[in-house]
Design an enzyme around this catalytic site. Structure first.
Site, PDB file in Angstrom:
ATOM      1  N   LYS A 181       6.126  33.455  17.618  1.00 37.74           N
ATOM      2  CA  LYS A 181       6.064  34.634  16.742  1.00 37.74           C
ATOM      3  C   LYS A 181       5.747  34.176  15.327  1.00 37.74           C
ATOM      4  O   LYS A 181       6.367  33.242  14.816  1.00 37.74           O
ATOM      5  CB  LYS A 181       7.411  35.345  16.774  1.00 37.74           C
TER       6      LYS A 181
HETATM    7  C1  5RP Z   1      13.884  37.259  11.401  1.00 39.10           C
HETATM    8  C2  5RP Z   1      13.222  37.747  12.618  1.00 39.10           C
HETATM    9  C3  5RP Z   1      12.911  39.202  12.742  1.00 39.10           C
HETATM   10  O1  5RP Z   1      13.164  39.589  14.050  1.00 39.10           O
HETATM   11  C4  5RP Z   1      11.473  39.421  12.400  1.00 39.10           C
HETATM   12  O2  5RP Z   1      11.271  39.214  11.060  1.00 39.10           O
HETATM   13  C5  5RP Z   1      10.855  40.738  12.929  1.00 39.10           C
HETATM   14  O3  5RP Z   1      11.236  41.802  12.252  1.00 39.10           O
HETATM   15  P1  5RP Z   1      10.359  42.521  11.122  1.00 39.10           P
HETATM   16  O4  5RP Z   1       9.235  43.214  11.834  1.00 39.10           O
HETATM   17  O5  5RP Z   1      11.331  43.469  10.501  1.00 39.10           O
HETATM   18  O6  5RP Z   1       9.824  41.474  10.187  1.00 39.10           O
HETATM   19  O7  5RP Z   1      12.909  36.980  13.501  1.00 39.10           O
HETATM   20  O8  5RP Z   1      13.803  35.880  11.345  1.00 39.10           O
END
Ligand code: 5RP
Length: 262
Positions: free
Chosen positions: A173
């Site tokens: 991610k």
């Molecule tokens: C924090 C994360 C969050 O899940 C990620 O940032 C996703 O959420 P958003 O779309 O609010 O940024 O992994 O480390």
């Protein structure tokens, strides 16, 4: 790849479309009671049926998600720092694989902080988590966390994603950026994007569309869904891009029509 691991993975990245809509609600692990996620149960409830999987901590899973749900869970297993602490990059693995199995989750997630003071620790932790997870057929999602001082450009994000994949992460991610194709092309495992801070609904729809066009298999989106004044129309609009190949205009129309209909 063994059957159990592939089976879990296919619950997160839906086949045959090879797309994923993960709803992120793990923010409290370092932010505490984030706006509009203060009561996680209330936030998650109406959205659960529209996501392919839910990313969260074990505390929120146990307290705020009905055990009868069919939605696959992606369990955050790293932590150790808070927004008021000294260094957000100082994370360790905080959850044992046995608890992940007991909770019947479909993947484990942790952050790496490439270029930070604790880069070494988080990357080695990722390698160790993969060692454990493959023994049990459990996929690992690596989150490329970006410190305030880092630039979110394709060069940096390609580096971070590739490092995660080289350690054996099954999904990575990261953040969308200009030249995102380069990030996806140089990462040999599926890439999903975080939504980031709340922006306009149209902005988040464009972000989703652009990321998928550039080769992301989907999103792990949080604030741009549940901090919206219209979270259900928002997740459904995002879902229409990921699973029905809507373009950004069609998803935006859908968002507005769903608001009118409510
Ligand atoms: C924090 C994360 C969050 O899940 C990620 O940032 C996703 O959420 P958003 O779309 O609010 O940024 O992994 O480390």
């Amino acid at each position: 790849m063994d059957w159990g691991l592939q089976n879990r993975l296919s619950r997160i990245i839906r086949q045959p479309q090879n797309r994923a809509l993960m709803l992120a609600v793990d923010h409290g692990y370092f932010l505490g009671p984030t706006a509009r996620l203060e009561n996680a149960q209330k936030t998650i409830g109406p959205l659960l049926e529209y996501c392919d999987s839910l990313m969260l901590t074990r505390g929120i899973l146990r307290t705020s998600v009905p055990p009868a749900t069919d939605t696959p869970m992606v369990l955050r297993v790293s932590g150790g720092s808070s927004i008021v602490g000294e260094d957000l990059s100082r994370e360790d693995i905080t959850v044992d694989i046995k608890d992940a199995l007991r909770l019947n989750v479909s993947a484990m997630a942790m952050s790496i902080f490439v270029g930070s003071k604790y880069e070494y620790q988080t990357i080695v932790n990722l390698g160790r988590l993969v060692n454990t997870s493959i023994e049990y057929g459990m996929p690992v999602l690596a989150v490329t966390a970006v410190g305030k001082e880092m630039s979110r450009d394709s060069r940096y994000l390609s580096l971070a994603c590739r490092l995660a994949a080289e350690q054996g992460a099954h999904i990575v991610k990261t953040y969308y950026c200009e030249g995102f194709e380069e990030v996806v092309d140089s990462c040999p495992v599926p890439v999903i994007i975080a939504g980031g801070k709340k922006t306009s609904e149209r902005g988040a729809i464009d972000l989703t569309y652009n990321a998928v066009q550039a080769g992301a298999v989907g999103v792990d989106m949080g604030r741009n869904i549940w901090q919206s004044d219209n979270p259900v129309p928002m997740i459904r609009a995002v879902q229409s891009i990921i699973h029905r190949n809507n373009d950004a205009d069609a998803a935006w129309d859908m968002y507005n029509q769903l608001i009118k209909a409510t």
